[in-house]
Design an enzyme around this catalytic site. Structure first.
Site, PDB file in Angstrom:
ATOM      1  N   HIS A   1      -0.452   3.671  -3.935  1.00 58.09           N
ATOM      2  CA  HIS A   1       0.287   2.657  -3.155  1.00 58.09           C
ATOM      3  C   HIS A   1       1.725   2.613  -3.675  1.00 58.09           C
ATOM      4  O   HIS A   1       1.968   2.773  -4.880  1.00 58.09           O
ATOM      5  CB  HIS A   1      -0.385   1.288  -3.295  1.00 58.09           C
ATOM      6  CG  HIS A   1       0.167   0.275  -2.335  1.00 58.09           C
ATOM      7  ND1 HIS A   1       1.371  -0.358  -2.538  1.00 58.09           N
ATOM      8  CD2 HIS A   1      -0.305  -0.184  -1.148  1.00 58.09           C
ATOM      9  CE1 HIS A   1       1.608  -1.171  -1.509  1.00 58.09           C
ATOM     10  NE2 HIS A   1       0.603  -1.090  -0.654  1.00 58.09           N
TER      11      HIS A   1
ATOM     12  N   GLU B   1       2.859   4.389   5.055  1.00 56.62           N
ATOM     13  CA  GLU B   1       3.400   3.062   4.793  1.00 56.62           C
ATOM     14  C   GLU B   1       4.877   3.175   4.405  1.00 56.62           C
ATOM     15  O   GLU B   1       5.193   3.350   3.215  1.00 56.62           O
ATOM     16  CB  GLU B   1       2.636   2.400   3.646  1.00 56.62           C
ATOM     17  CG  GLU B   1       1.188   2.108   3.953  1.00 56.62           C
ATOM     18  CD  GLU B   1       0.699   0.877   3.192  1.00 56.62           C
ATOM     19  OE1 GLU B   1       0.219  -0.050   3.836  1.00 56.62           O
ATOM     20  OE2 GLU B   1       0.823   0.837   1.962  1.00 56.62           O
TER      21      GLU B   1
END
Ligand code: PGA
EC number: 5.3.1.1
Length: 246
Positions: A93, A165
């Site tokens: 992430h 993302e």
């Protein structure tokens, strides 16, 4: 086609709040035709594993160690996650890449460790605002993919989820317009195809809300969504899951 919706609760909740929200998810999502995954922080995994046991919700982790059991202070082994019923593990992430300085090499090790325990890795890739402005978005994404699959060639993976993302869209309320997102999705799926990956799902993440969710599903072709802020309320997450694809 079944879509995959992943709730990333990050480090937003106390264990008591996470337990309460998990119970609210169970009563909100009784009959679901999509795949729903909740990723709480490590402390809540054992409790939520019991709460979700006979529910329609699967459990995910926000991270996993690249190492097998051993003297690794502060780490959590993928085998222990698997033992507790965790099915997915987010890897790489951008908050971990940036705040914890996770390298592509470490991320590659995590994908390998998670896969060895038969968890499905959810690899996050995305460019920052400066990289996009300089026209480097595509090369950044390809570089992150190359780095992530260095120790484990894609063709050896059982299944993989990749979340596009864009960093500038995470938690900012700034939307990535669907056309840009689709371009990035094509870059990712072309790369995966060339790498010989068989079962790849590509998600979008970054300020997803009920009113923009549909634009990433349907014709945009994303296989699902990775949701942060808007997953901290069961009804708001339900509105995303129920958003009509266009
Ligand atoms: P956000 O977070 O939905 O709050 O933008 C998404 C993520 O970081 O996965």
């Amino acid at each position: 086609m079944k879509k995959l919706f992943i709730a990333n609760w990050k480090m937003q909740l106390t264990p008591t709040e996470a337990e309460k929200l998990a119970r609210s998810f169970v009563s909100t999502f009784k009959n679901v035709s999509n795949e729903l995954v909740v990723c709480p922080d490590f402390l809540s995994i054992a409790t939520l594993s019991k709460i979700f046991k006979s529910s329609a919700i699967s459990l995910g982790a926000q991270d996993a160690s690249a190492f097998e059991r051993g003297a690794y202070t502060g780490e959590v082994a993928a085998s222990d996650l698997a033992y507790l019923g965790v099915k997915y593990a987010i890897v790489g992430h951008s908050e971990r890449r940036n705040c914890m300085e996770e390298s592509d090499k470490l991320i590659a090790g995590k994908i390998k460790a998670v896969t060895a325990e038969k968890l499905t890795p959810v690899l996050c890739v995305g460019e920052n605002a400066a990289e996009r402005k300089q026209g480097k978005a595509a090369s950044v994404i390809r570089g992150q993919l190359r780095g992530a699959f260095k120790s484990l060639p894609g063709k050896n993976l059982r299944s993989i989820v990749i979340a596009y993302e864009p960093i500038w869209a995470i938690g900012t309320g700034v939307n990535c317009d669907p056309l840009t997102a689709v371009r990035m999705k094509t870059i990712i799926s072309d790369w995966c195809q060339r790498a010989g990956m068989k079962k790849t799902s590509i998600l979008y993440g970054g300020s997803v809300k009920a009113d923009n969710a549909a634009s990433f599903l349907g014709t945009a072709g994303f296989d699902g969504l990775l949701v942060g802020g808007a997953s901290l309320d069961a009804q708001s997450f339900k509105n995303i899951v129920n958003a009509k694809s266009n």
